[in-house]
Design an enzyme around this catalytic site. Structure first.
Site, PDB file in Angstrom:
ATOM      1  N   ASP A 487       0.809  -1.219   0.000  1.00 52.51           N
ATOM      2  CA  ASP A 487       0.000   0.000   0.000  1.00 52.51           C
ATOM      3  C   ASP A 487       0.844   1.272   0.000  1.00 52.51           C
ATOM      4  OD1 ASP A 487      -2.623  -0.752  -0.089  1.00 52.51           O
ATOM      5  OD2 ASP A 487      -2.816  -1.021   2.078  1.00 52.51           O
TER       6      ASP A 487
HETATM    7  C1  BGC Z   1       0.423   1.305   6.315  1.00 54.51           C
HETATM    8  C2  BGC Z   1       0.105   0.115   5.472  1.00 54.51           C
HETATM    9  C3  BGC Z   1      -1.371  -0.021   5.318  1.00 54.51           C
HETATM   10  C4  BGC Z   1      -2.014   1.280   4.882  1.00 54.51           C
HETATM   11  C5  BGC Z   1      -3.514   1.113   4.915  1.00 54.51           C
HETATM   12  C6  BGC Z   1      -0.247   2.531   5.787  1.00 54.51           C
HETATM   13  O1  BGC Z   1       0.026   3.621   6.606  1.00 54.51           O
HETATM   14  O2  BGC Z   1       1.828   1.473   6.373  1.00 54.51           O
HETATM   15  O3  BGC Z   1       0.648  -1.051   6.054  1.00 54.51           O
HETATM   16  O4  BGC Z   1      -1.638  -1.002   4.358  1.00 54.51           O
HETATM   17  O5  BGC Z   1      -1.628   2.326   5.724  1.00 54.51           O
HETATM   18  O6  BGC Z   1      -4.200   2.220   4.588  1.00 54.51           O
HETATM   19  C1  NOJ Z   2      -1.554  -3.654   5.557  1.00 54.29           C
HETATM   20  C2  NOJ Z   2      -2.761  -3.658   4.672  1.00 54.29           C
HETATM   21  O1  NOJ Z   2      -3.897  -4.018   5.416  1.00 54.29           O
HETATM   22  C3  NOJ Z   2      -2.567  -4.591   3.498  1.00 54.29           C
HETATM   23  O2  NOJ Z   2      -3.668  -4.511   2.633  1.00 54.29           O
HETATM   24  C4  NOJ Z   2      -1.305  -4.269   2.759  1.00 54.29           C
HETATM   25  O3  NOJ Z   2      -1.139  -5.235   1.760  1.00 54.29           O
HETATM   26  C5  NOJ Z   2      -0.120  -4.266   3.690  1.00 54.29           C
HETATM   27  N1  NOJ Z   2      -0.359  -3.402   4.801  1.00 54.29           N
HETATM   28  C6  NOJ Z   2       1.167  -3.838   2.990  1.00 54.29           C
HETATM   29  O4  NOJ Z   2       1.153  -2.486   2.684  1.00 54.29           O
END
Ligand code: BGC
Ligand code: NOJ
Length: 822
Positions: A487
């Protein structure tokens, strides 16, 4: 250093001191009513939706840690001394302390000055209430005269509004107190048809519902004035902060024991039957009273507790293993499976790192979570798949999130995460392999929750595949969109405004940046789709008319593979992406972010590089460049500064989260890849590095619970290398479960039956497992007779070809499988 121990026979983790490095939590409830509970009774409860139906208040990010909970106070009325039997919030020294977290329940026991108190917290199956069963025992030599106070602070339902809209909220709080029950009825007079109740099994010496009367102005939960005085104020809340507190007086002779129950519950009434008498403003309490009559009786509560234990025995019983490794056994048999169920219930909404007011259900997250629980609750997995698929867009894309209460796509976050649709194919394939329920593919499912748009689920999958093919970039790799699995790799974002959402800000038209990860995922999804299509064709013959054949999907896969070799291979490992300038990322050409874990895992899982040796090459690169004793970091070198063209990934300080943290979700992909190339020792080594049980000894460093996975362990670039964060709600749970059970132990569902194909560590002589699969109980025994991974299967005494156990005849319900590994 440890703060407790595993009691595997009881399926509990026993915490032996209250001052754990962080609150170590557990979950109550597994249907509609839920609670979070820490080892010192912190936490809160909600009904269905942690944001919109929050029963009790919790203060995130506060000091001291973990404020708000299911508090009890004991007061020795002889001396006036008082204490919290759960240590928090008074934090006085206890003579003994123990917290047992089990599946769906927590028992906190302590002793001070001869008074033993043990409180069992749980939610009975099928009910929207929680029971706190307190057992007080006088283990001292003299008679004692005790006061027991309970305390919860009600949340005014919408947890977000509750923490922001004080100008209104300070005026709306309402309660009723009838018999020994405190009813919280804020907004019941208007559009809410639900209320909460907090009851006690005993005659009360008093009660309180005004927080400041109970605590005393400017005092905290650690020293409530009422408890200090030993007298309740019998206060009735009007506005401000309604609470519920009961006061019970208990006299105990030496050796004497008393059980006192409290019940916190949630109740909805029909709109036209809200008030009793009708026309009044008094809550109709009939249904709540019925539940109370039942569960305030210890005999019924005990029965409910027993049923809860049985329920979990049944769920966990779907797969049980006995291996040479205790950490493997307890994670597979108990904790990892349990955590998978918690991700089913919570998605990413409510933990001690997720506030419960943020994220709904993720499209990709939910599909991946499913991999970890589908064998325990296939019927609910089916329902989940249909819910998720109904939020899919007509063009095959997906709402990135949907709300659990409405089951509708979330417009604020929108779509354009280009990996999303492919996960649906993987989720459905996993469900069908587990259940053999091909009929799900025929179920008419809406797009964007719009009536009239229904097509069979099968077509949703087809649109998922075409979505990727319709969005290829300059190198013919899939366009990344807002982000792929990572993400934080926001290649079209280019945000220079503080506070902007990295995930939803898009400043580029997205026609250039591409993802090698999606390419790998796409190959995998096409293979699954080909498998599904082939089976359907076999079974349904000419009546199954579809525009794309199984061969077409395989062709998509091989074409994409060729593209990966042309543009996604860097010589020693798979590249990660191309940015908006068309520059490569995850290549030796880069100075930072030369190698990423995700494409190595996913491409090898899709079978890339198995023939030409590149898979092993890529895995060796992972071993050399990314592996640490605390797990495999996400990429190297870490980004030392913020890069406008990379987005959130470079926003994190080096070593944390997506910027080179050990992002545990991705580690099992490497374990699986190592198993696929036949290196069981390496796969198991990686498994052990992040296995929470195996890290129990370093709890002071790891900090999070030793019984569940955390999303992240700080990477080698971080000053706190080895420290975990974001425990519980992470795809880490499902993927580690898949890696150990389906690849290292090698017991995996296939379209045609259960497959047994272990890739074990070389020092293992074998293992035993029982697995229930499509209604059949499999007793599997694996024995090593040689150093390799060759499998010979014997099923009920007869050798079978290959590694898939043919489905037995209908009347057979137990099958014995012997696997010899050479
Ligand atoms: C996090 C990710 C997550 C995303 C969700 C980010 O701040 O680092 O792990 O998937 O937020 O919106
Ligand atoms: C947490 C999110 O929930 C997931 O959708 C994503 O793949 C991982 N972070 C990596 O960014």
């Amino acid at each position: 250093m440890k703060y407790g121990y595993f009691d595997d026979a009881q399926r509990e983790y026993v915490i032996t001191r209250p001052d754990t490095p962080l609150p170590w939590i557990n979950y109550l409830g597994c249907e509609e009513y839920f609670g979070l509970i820490s080892n010192t009774a912190g936490g809160y409860s909600f009904y269905k939706d942690a944001r919109l139906r929050r029963l009790t208040r919790y203060r995130y990010n506060n000091a001291p840690l973990d404020m708000g909970g299911r508090y009890l106070y004991l007061r020795d009325n002889g001396t006036g001394k008082y204490w919290s039997p759960s240590w928090m919030p008074t934090r006085g020294k206890l003579d003994e302390y123990e917290c047992r977290h089990g599946q769906g329940y927590t028992i906190i026991t302590s002793k001070l000055n001869g008074i033993r108190s043990s409180t069992k917290y749980f939610v009975p199956l099928g009910e929207s209430l929680e029971i706190w069963q307190v057992t007080l025992t006088n283990e001292g030599e003299a008679d004692v005269d005790l006061s027991l106070f309970s305390a919860v602070e009600f949340c005014l339902w919408d947890a977000n509004d509750d923490t922001t809209n004080f100008q209104r909220n300070y005026s709306i709080g309402q309660v009723e107190i009838v018999d020994e029950v405190i009813y919280h009825k804020t907004e019941y007079r208007e559009r809410r048809d639900h209320f909460a109740y907090f009851a006690c099994s005993e005659r009360l010496a008093g009660f309180d519902t005004i927080r400041e009367e109970f605590l005393g102005t400017y005092r905290g939960w650690n020293e409530p004035a009422v408890v200090e005085e030993g007298e309740s104020c019998n206060s009735v809340a009007h506005g401000w902060q309604p609470i519920g507190s009961h006061h019970v007086k208990v006299s105990l002779k030496p050796g004497e024991q008393k059980v006192i129950s409290f019940i916190l519950g949630y109740q909805e009434n029909p709109k036209d039957d809200k008030f009793d008498p009708p026309g009044s403003q008094v809550i109709n309490k009939k249904s709540a009273k019925k539940a109370l009559e039942k569960y305030l009786q210890p005999i019924n509560a005990n029965k409910a507790f027993y049923e809860l234990r049985e329920y979990w025995t049944m769920l966990l019983g779907k797969l049980q293993v006995t291996t040479p490794d205790a950490h493997t056994d307890r994670m597979v048999n108990i904790w990892n499976a349990y955590q998978c169920m918690v991700t089913f219930n919570m998605s990413r909404s409510a933990s001690y790192f997720e506030s419960g007011i943020g994220r709904g259900m993720g499209f990709r997250d939910s599909n991946q979570d499913l991999l970890g629980f589908v064998h325990m609750i296939p019927e609910r997995a089916r329902e989940r798949i249909l819910d998720i698929a109904a939020t899919q867009l007509k063009n095959g894309g997906a709402f990135h999130q949907y709300q659990p209460l409405t089951k509708r796509g979330n417009n604020d976050v929108g779509s354009g995460f280009n990996d999303d649709p492919a996960w649906l194919v993987l989720g459905v394939a996993a469900y069908v392999k587990e259940s053999g329920d091909w009929s799900i593919l025929d179920v008419p499912v809406q797009y964007e929750n719009e009536p009239g748009t229904e097509t069979p689920l099968y077509e949703h999958l087809q649109r998922s595949i075409l979505y990727t093919l319709d969005r290829l970039g300059p190198n013919n790799l899939p366009l990344i969109g807002r982000a792929d699995w990572n993400d934080c790799l926001n290649l079209n974002c280019f945000s220079d405004t503080p506070g902007q959402s990295f995930q939803t800000t898009t400043n580029k038209d997205g026609q250039v940046a591409e993802s090698v990860f999606i390419a790998g995922l796409f190959v995998l999804a096409c293979q699954e789709m080909a498998g599904i299509t082939r089976k359907l064709k076999e079974e349904r013959g000419d009546s199954f008319v579809i525009p794309l054949s199984s061969d077409d999907y395989l062709k998509f896969a091989t074409d994409m593979e060729a593209t990966v070799w042309a543009a996604g291979w860097d010589g020693e490992w798979f590249r990660r992406a191309y940015d908006d300038f068309g520059h490569v990322l995850g290549s030796k050409e880069n100075t930072e972010g030369q190698i990423f874990i995700e494409p190595q895992g996913i491409c090898i899982m899709a079978g890339l590089g198995l023939e030409n040796g590149n898979a092993v090459k890529a895995l060796d690169s992972v071993g050399e460049r990314l592996a640490t004793p605390h797990g495999i970091v996400l990429q190297q070198p870490a980004f030392s500064q913020y890069y406008l063209h990379l987005g959130e990934i470079s926003s994190y300080p080096p070593g944390y989260k997506e910027n080179a943290g050990v992002f545990c979700h991705t580690n099992p992909w490497i374990m699986i890849a190592e198993s696929i190339v036949g290196r069981g020792d390496k796969a198991f080594d990686y498994y052990t590095r992040i296995n929470p049980s195996a890290r129990e000894e370093i709890s002071e460093l790891h900090k999070c619970e030793p019984y569940v996975y955390a999303q992240m362990i700080a990477g080698k670039d971080a000053p706190t290398h080895g420290e975990a964060k974001n425990s519980w709600l992470s795809g880490t749970a499902a993927w580690n479960y898949v890696a150990i059970t389906q690849h290292i132990l090698g017991i995996r569902p296939a379209f045609d039956g259960l497959e047994v194909k272990p890739v074990m560590p070389s020092r293992w002589n074998g293992f035993e497992a029982t697995r229930s699969f499509r209604g059949v109980h499999y007793e599997i025994s694996v024995r090593r007779e040689g150093p390799g991974n060759e499998v010979s299967l014997e099923v009920d005494g007869t050798p079978v070809q290959g590694t898939v156990i043919p489905l037995p005849k209908e009347e057979i319900n137990t099958v014995k499988v012997k696997a010899v590994i050479r």
